[in-house]
Design an enzyme around this catalytic site. Sequence first.
Site, PDB file in Angstrom:
ATOM      1  N   CYS A 133      42.208 -11.439   3.164  1.00 53.53           N
ATOM      2  CA  CYS A 133      41.900 -13.257   3.365  1.00 53.53           C
ATOM      3  C   CYS A 133      43.142 -13.861   3.251  1.00 53.53           C
ATOM      4  CB  CYS A 133      40.855 -13.508   2.634  1.00 53.53           C
ATOM      5  SG  CYS A 133      39.466 -12.473   2.562  1.00 53.53           S
ATOM      6  N   CYS A 192      41.502 -15.925  -2.884  1.00 54.53           N
ATOM      7  CA  CYS A 192      41.399 -14.462  -3.187  1.00 54.53           C
ATOM      8  C   CYS A 192      41.455 -13.597  -2.036  1.00 54.53           C
ATOM      9  CB  CYS A 192      40.005 -14.584  -3.995  1.00 54.53           C
ATOM     10  SG  CYS A 192      38.861 -15.020  -3.113  1.00 54.53           S
TER      11      CYS A 192
END
Lengths: 439, 473
Positions: B137, B457
């Site tokens: 991500c 994250c």
Amino acid sequence: QSFGQLAVTKESKALMGLYHGQVHCKKNKFGTPQKEVKTLAVLGAGLMGAGIAQVSVDKGIKTILKDTAQKGLDRGQQQVYKGLNGKVKKKSLTSFERDSILSNLMGQLDYKGFEKADMVIEAVFEDINVKHKVLKEVEAVIPAHCIFASNTSALPISQIAAASKRPEKVIGMHYFSPVDKMQLLEIITTDKTSQDTAASAVAVGLKQGKVVIVVKDGPGFYTTRCLGPMLSEVVRVLQEGIDPKKVDAISTAFGFPVGAATLIDEVGVDVATHVAEDLGKAFGERFGGGSIDLFKLMVQKGFLGRKAGKGFYVYQEGVKNRSVNSGMDEILEKFKVPANPDVCSDEDIQMRLVTRFVNEAAMCLQEGILSNPVEGDIGAVFGLGFPPCLGGPFRFADSYGARQLVDKLRKYEAVYGSQFTPCQLLLDHANSPSKKFHQ
Amino acid sequence: MSSMLSSALRNLPVSSAWAAGALARSLSCSSQFQAAAQPKTKKTLGKTGVKNVVVVEGVRIPFLQSGTSYADLMPHDLARAALQGLLTRTSVPRDVVDYIVYGTVIQEVKTSNVAREAALGAGFSDKTPAHTVTMACISSNQAMTTGVGMIAAGQCDVVVAGGVELMSDVPIRHSRKMRKTLLTLNRAKTLGQKLSLISKIRPDYFAPELPAVAEFSTSETMGHSADRLAAAFGVSRLEQDEYALRSHTLAKRAQDEGLLQDVVPFKVPGKDTVTKDNGIRPSSMEQMGKLKPAFVKPHGTVTAANSSFLTDGASAILIMSEEKALAMGYKPKAYLRDFVYVSQDPKDQLLLGPTYATPKVLEKAGLTLSDIDVFEFHEAFAGQILANLKAMDSDWFAQNYMGRKSKVGAPPLDKFNTWGGSLSLGHPFGATGCRLVITAAHRLKKEGGQYGLVAACAAGGQGHAMIVELYPQ
């Protein structure tokens, strides 16, 4: 031996003449423009605007395509995409090249980026007030050197330029539909248009891959003006009782790639009506022939031609052999006129159509709208579908013989009147057989 | 006045000479502000001897739910659209861009270097190098920091970074057994060899292999991990639903008020022009309460409503050295300042990246949490966000897990993701990072702040945080 025989036929000469003509029309006789057009703006994402954008982006010209409505813009961008994607399907482009080409196209609803435009081509609705409004809006945002070109098919450029603060930068650039397939670009200059503007317009046309002719301003310019009388004659022939399919067959037999009745459907009956009215007003009785009310009734009933799915024929997706529009029977019956048997043979019908075309073309040359017969031939063949095997109206006049042409015109003049009166230039050529349009 | 400041200086963990130098320099020019009794002087984070890297502009195409208008495209089409949007917005000449880096997670095998394919398609010179990075991500964050590195090292002046993800089409592969058979068949020479290979094919060979949103090292799906994380930090279902509603509501408001300026329209071939994100749907607590847990059944707390959804989208950002931007006449939006990447245990700390990264980057920059005016954190799951906030607010966690003396503190919610977040706007994995950065820059300008903190994250148990400083107006 057969090759040798073919090489000296009239058709061969005609085609060679067309080749030379094309070469001639791919030169810029106005010289090199001061500034190369790097950024082009097209106003109106309709059929013509999107087509002009397509032939510009695939030659690497950064093009802004502007419309007033998101729907119209989407339709136009989709048209460009479809045109390029068609080439991908035929494997003449890779999908990657298609996407790279499309990255040259900027679709938008505002005038952002117009301050960098080198040329604006307007392809908006064919109404003088709309064109004036657009011209004023655009002139407020474009740089001083930017050229304003109009894709109008019949509105005089000088009339459009009347609303401009810089008429020396206004010029006509008349494209033909479908823009990606029809090679001709008819450029129209007014007496105020500067040489550099003309040079720039020709340069852009050549970059887009077009064959360029440059004509002077006047009602119908050259192409629309020659086609007008011929289409008028087609309507008269239909009124005399020949059905559309027969008319098509007769005209294709003569050498026209597209049959005469189909041609009206392709042009659009509403457009044809408009043109007939405007040119009728400008040139009078000479442009008469078929009844304009027949066209008006067709428009009223929605038989606009290919774009409406119905005209003289019915146009259905996927159907190859078109059927005649049954709704036309009633209309044709209503406007039926008696036919004169002396001038109704197949050959007569062909000659009636062609002589009106050639006569008008000669008149354009006579009046100085056309600068030379080569451009006249190229314009007719590549823009209007004049039979290529005949090489264009002027080549045809030479090969058929001006004398014989005038004789035919007189024959039809006796029946129909001033619409067939031969122009002075043709009479001059008829009187001295050594005088030819092409040496 | 100056003695107060110099004592504050002594208390800061000054680790190198540059910090003192920078602070001293800014003290002298900020002296005129001291008379106005400001609680703290907002210094700039420029370092002597290090080039300032600025963001000139950042755009993204609308983020759409997977399977909607972008469904028939390929990832490089989306990336190309974002690049074209950036070129149109900035009018930057294509040949000025020195390098293009893109981040993506689920690779389309045909376009493994999606940056290159997108760049060529967008009309960039074939002489402009481009490469693609992957870090789950935080792939576009990695793309941006790669660009920052190249510029700071003086090797490039202008870099375009971005990210893309197309979840509507994923590589569905043959099973390993089938692949092996096919490859061996390729090499088989005689008919006998080929037939013997084919005869070994069994029905189970035909079962396709789908890419799973699961950790390779632990075989755990991310949602499952998020649920465990929420449970570990005592985040209730109610809290998560409330947070999700907040995200959607704020996103809707931002969309309606025209605050999402980074969105550029995209004319999808064969479809209408897409102008808005289509995943924003504020619902109600009752509606969300009805949903069953998605990952841990029957008693889990993470549902479809409080998780980010599968999204298609792309982003692009133009970063330059400050001198180059000014020389070209641009007004930069923000400086890209200190950044960190962190890694922790993918099993039990998969989604705690922001917690680990935040104190590290603040320390690097010499700031405290209260210096930050704008927070833009990636919202993978509402439970993940809330767990991170609780962890950041816990001295115990800081001392026992992070080896720190005290907690860094939780960001105040009134500064946190106030224009919506990944939960509501959508999360095309690779593209989110650029969205976070440009949103932080826009928010700093609109809300009148100086420093923004971007954090995220990532799968694999990694995380990232970066300080964005508003360019002086």
